[in-house]
Scaffold this motif. Structure first.
Motif, short mmCIF file in Angstrom:
data_model
loop_
_atom_site.label_atom_id
_atom_site.label_comp_id
_atom_site.label_asym_id
_atom_site.label_seq_id
_atom_site.Cartn_x
_atom_site.Cartn_y
_atom_site.Cartn_z
N UNK A 197 0.71 -1.17 0.00
CA UNK A 197 -0.01 0.04 0.15
C UNK A 197 0.87 1.27 -0.02
N UNK A 198 1.92 1.12 0.75
CA UNK A 198 2.76 2.50 0.77
C UNK A 198 3.54 2.46 -0.66
N UNK A 199 3.81 1.39 -1.53
CA UNK A 199 4.18 1.86 -2.94
C UNK A 199 3.22 2.58 -3.71
N UNK A 200 1.80 2.10 -3.22
CA UNK A 200 0.74 3.14 -4.18
C UNK A 200 0.97 4.47 -3.56
N UNK A 201 0.83 4.72 -2.21
CA UNK A 201 0.59 5.68 -1.89
C UNK A 201 1.97 6.93 -2.13
N UNK A 202 3.03 6.43 -2.40
CA UNK A 202 4.19 7.21 -2.59
C UNK A 202 4.39 7.11 -4.39
N UNK A 203 3.55 6.73 -5.15
CA UNK A 203 3.70 6.74 -6.30
C UNK A 203 4.61 5.57 -7.26
N UNK A 204 4.94 4.50 -6.33
CA UNK A 204 5.78 3.57 -7.14
C UNK A 204 5.06 2.47 -7.71
N UNK A 205 3.62 2.60 -7.52
CA UNK A 205 2.75 1.65 -8.02
C UNK A 205 1.38 2.55 -8.40
N UNK A 206 0.76 2.12 -9.24
CA UNK A 206 -0.63 2.61 -9.47
C UNK A 206 -1.64 2.17 -8.79
N UNK A 207 -1.81 0.74 -8.18
CA UNK A 207 -2.91 0.28 -7.83
C UNK A 207 -2.57 -1.05 -7.03
N UNK A 208 -3.20 -1.37 -6.07
CA UNK A 208 -2.95 -2.51 -5.21
C UNK A 208 -4.14 -3.43 -5.20
N UNK A 209 -4.10 -4.71 -5.46
CA UNK A 209 -5.28 -5.57 -5.29
C UNK A 209 -5.15 -6.70 -4.10
N UNK A 210 -5.97 -6.68 -3.48
CA UNK A 210 -6.24 -7.52 -2.11
C UNK A 210 -7.48 -7.23 -1.62
N UNK A 211 -7.54 -7.88 -0.34
CA UNK A 211 -8.88 -8.10 0.26
C UNK A 211 -8.92 -6.72 1.07
N UNK A 212 -10.44 -6.43 1.19
CA UNK A 212 -11.17 -5.14 1.68
C UNK A 212 -10.55 -4.96 3.07
N UNK A 213 -10.63 -6.07 3.98
CA UNK A 213 -10.38 -5.97 5.35
C UNK A 213 -8.83 -5.44 5.81
N UNK A 214 -8.01 -6.11 5.02
CA UNK A 214 -6.41 -5.90 5.55
C UNK A 214 -6.34 -4.56 4.84
N UNK A 215 -6.74 -4.27 3.47
CA UNK A 215 -6.43 -2.88 3.02
C UNK A 215 -6.85 -1.85 3.82
N UNK A 216 -8.06 -1.95 4.10
CA UNK A 216 -8.69 -0.82 5.08
C UNK A 216 -8.09 -0.76 6.34
N UNK A 217 -7.73 -1.78 7.04
CA UNK A 217 -6.90 -1.65 8.14
C UNK A 217 -5.30 -0.73 8.03
N UNK A 218 -4.62 -1.27 7.05
CA UNK A 218 -3.24 -0.66 6.96
C UNK A 218 -3.41 0.73 6.44
N UNK A 219 -4.48 1.06 5.66
CA UNK A 219 -4.97 2.32 4.98
C UNK A 219 -5.07 3.17 6.43
N UNK A 220 -6.10 2.84 7.42
CA UNK A 220 -6.25 3.77 8.53
C UNK A 220 -5.20 3.54 9.49
#
Length: 699
Positions: A197-220
């Motif tokens: 997710x941090x790769x997407x946040x800093x622009x090293x990647x355009x998108x992340x694909x994964x499950x909603x629960x873990x993605x939401x947890x780490x974003x918050x």
């Protein structure tokens, strides 16, 4: 501590306890560290009991950083939703997992492949993993999502990510599922979800694909405020236990443990962990429901703060002398509460939908500015009054009945209600959500309501109904016209079939007359040859009309079926069979119009006739090869070859004056506008290239 201070703290704690049940879910510990032996004796077979006794150590290796599904906390304790499932299932079955801590998921997979660990938890089943693991029934099902930066507009799908930089977690089975259905995606792999997710946040990647629960947890938890969930995607993250492939009996044991899980136990685990996750993927329906729930929560907060403020003020008046030392702190608290009250009132008033609270007798306690606009009155004029004082009796009766129905249940209720605006007389339709509200003593406070103006939607529905009536009438007229048209078409088809049939019969009659006429000159070889050649040509034309007469499509015939039938007819006309002259025919599934089928058939007839007459003398057996293919440029390529005696090397096909060869070249190059090449190559060989037959059907 002096009594006054104790009394103040007690009052504050009481207020906090009043708020907590509304906003927090009480997370009771589901499992203890003790492995209780409460598996029913009849649950497991004797063989399974014996297996557990012979395997006292069952090593489970979790993903060390897969929050909140499974992870190791700051004390290296195995935690998370999957951990709670594992502990509960092992308790039900009467054994304990030995937890193995690895550095990352890649190490977990490596150890599983080498049988250095026995069980993995919350694992997705993939074909690759089935080589060294066996899988239990799944017990987790989590939506899969695409996460992008907030400055990326629109909803992304897997198709839109083909030219984007996508990142996923190394070793996760979901990577295989995505690539299996979307092999064109180029995916970079990160060590864990947080780093991805941090790769997407800093622009090293355009998108992340994964499950909603873990993605939401780490974003918050990672405060990745520039990320958002763009859309859900398939397939879902469906997971359960994975067991080393040489322990199939443990799979059966764990499946029985999963089957023992009750719905209450599943809900308890779900509610323990899911509230920790913020939802970043909100649909239109969720936005509406969230707005309504938020409005309700804000009103509850407002009421709590309102009553709490009154309690504090009363306490201050009674304990002024005793709480002089706490005066400064009290003033700060009062100011904070006043500010909060003002903010809450402002929020409630600015909610774009009408919001209100009525007591059990139907008198308004709270309302916002939208409701003021509907009633054409101020808040002070509305508070303490009922609906009967602002609207028609019939409308007020319905609202009162709906309020009473809501107070009989503790669940939220949805109604469609109508309100006539007093000032303008305009009648509006409202979709209202109502819920009975109780205080801490479980006493009914009243009915909380949030509405939405659906007048435009109702008018649109009515207009759709009118349009449907019109469409029904139009469809009836169309159906009537369609019936008449079908009758005309059937009559036309009958006429055309009769025309084809009569044309075929006429050609056969002409053929018969020519044969009878030729019988008068039995000794004239020239006449017999002309009649024979003409007979086969008439057969090729007659066959087209016969196939059209028998076909459901009166415009086209199957060229494959036509050539096969024509070849048999020509061979039979010379008294030959396919055992004497074998026919290898490779024709694609093409359909030709009448104007193209007849000249093409005449060319094949001439080639077959020449082969039957000259290629195989003295009853010599042979083979005729034909193929027809269509290229990407819509050209047809026809190939013909017989392995007969052929012709002399100096034979010029184009300059030969025989009628058969002249027909081949004239029809092929002038009528069908193609190119024909004929040569001697272990027999006669013919290549015919002509453009796609693309005429529109005329029938």
């Amino acid at each position: 501590m002096n009594p006054a201070k104790k009394s103040g703290i007690k009052a504050l704690l009481s207020s906090i306890l009043l708020i907590l049940p509304i906003f927090l879910a009480i997370n009771k510990p589901l499992f203890s560290d003790k492995s209780e032996k409460f598996a029913p004796k009849t649950l497991l077979t004797d063989e399974e009991h014996e297996w557990l006794a012979n395997h006292p150590i069952i090593r489970l290796a979790p993903d060390p950083e897969f929050r909140p599904i499974e992870y190791f906390d700051n004390r290296d304790n195995y935690s998370g939703m999957a951990a709670d499932y594992a502990i509960l299932i092992s308790q039900k079955l009467g054994f304990t997992f030995t937890i193995i801590q690895c550095e990352n998921w890649d190490e977990v997979i490596r150890k599983a492949e080498n049988h250095e660990v026995d069980v993995l938890n919350a694992v997705i089943k993939t074909p690759g993993r089935e080589n060294y693991l066996e899988f239990t029934y799944p017990y987790l099902q989590i939506p899969s999502v695409i996460v992008v930066r907030k400055n990326e507009e629109g909803d992304f799908t897997l198709d839109k990510l083909q030219k984007r930089r996508v990142v996923m977690v190394s070793g996760y089975g979901y990577v295989d599922l995505i690539l299996d259905k979307n092999p064109e995606l180029i995916i970079d792999l990160a060590e864990d979800v947080n780093k991805a997710l941090r790769m997407v946040a800093i622009g090293k990647a355009d998108a992340f694909i994964g499950d909603l629960v873990t993605a939401s947890y780490y974003i918050e938890s990672g405060n990745l405020t520039n990320l958002r969930v763009s859309a859900e995607t398939d397939p879902l993250n469906i997971s359960g236990f994975a067991v080393r492939s040489d322990w199939p009996l443990l799979v059966s044991i764990l499946n029985k443990g999963i089957a023992l899980l009750s719905e209450e136990e599943k809900r308890a685990i779900h509610h323990k962990w899911v509230p920790l996750v913020s939802s970043h993927h909100i649909s239109v329906t969720q936005i509406r429901n969230t707005a309504l729930i938020s409005a309700a929560v804000l009103i509850i907060i407002f009421l709590i703060v309102f009553f709490w403020t009154r309690t504090l003020k009363k306490m201050v008046r009674l304990k002024t002398e005793e709480l002089q030392t706490e005066l400064t702190e009290r003033e700060k608290i009062e100011k904070m509460l006043a500010d909060n009250k003002t903010q809450l009132q402002t929020i409630i008033r600015t909610i774009p939908d009408p919001v209100w609270l009525k007591d059990p007798d139907g008198r308004y306690l709270i309302c916002n500015q939208v409701l003021e606009n509907i009633f054409g009155a101020t808040t002070s004029e509305i508070i303490g009054k009922t609906d009967y004082e602002f609207m028609k009796k019939k409308e007020a009766d319905i609202l009162c009945e709906n309020d009473l129905a809501t107070m009989k249940t503790k669940r939220a209720q949805k109604f469609e209600e109508t309100v006539t605006i007093p000032n303008s007389g305009q009648r509006i339709f409202m979709e209202t959500f109502k819920r009975s509200l109780y205080n801490s003593a479980k006493e009914l406070v009243g009915v909380l309501g949030v509405g939405r103006d659906i007048t435009n939607r109702k008018l649109a529905e009515k207009e759709v109904q009118l349009k449907n009536i019109e469409l029904t009438e139009i469809n009836m007229d169309l159906e009537k016209s369609r019936g008449e048209l079908k009758k005309i078409i059937r009559e036309k088809e009958t006429l055309i079939r009769e025309l084809y049939h009569r044309t075929k019969n006429t050609l056969q009659m002409i053929n018969s007359m020519m044969i009878l006429q030729a019988n008068e000159y039995p000794k004239s070889n020239d006449i017999q040859t002309v009649v024979k050649n003409t007979e086969t040509r008439i057969q090729s034309i007659s066959l087209v009309h016969q196939m059209l007469y028998q076909s459901s499509d009166l415009s086209r015939i199957s060229i494959n079926e036509y050539i096969n039938n024509l070849a048999l007819k020509v061979l039979n006309s010379f008294g030959l069979t396919t055992e004497e002259i074998a026919c290898d025919i490779d024709i694609g599934d093409y359909s030709f119009l009448l104007d193209s089928a007849i000249p093409f058939g005449l060319i094949i007839n001439e080639l077959l006739t020449n082969s039957c007459k000259y290629a195989f003398p003295d009853s010599q057996k042979g083979k005729i090869t034909m193929s027809l293919k269509q290229t990407e440029s819509l050209d047809y390529h026809f190939y013909y070859h017989d392995n007969g005696v052929g012709v002399s090397n100096n034979f010029d096909f184009r300059k030969n004056s025989t009628m058969g060869l002249q027909l081949i070249y004239n029809i092929g190059e002038k009528q069908l506008r193609g190119t024909i090449e004929m040569k001697n190559n272990d027999g006669v060989e013919c290549y015919f290239k002509f453009h796609s037959i693309s005429e529109d059907a005329r029938i």
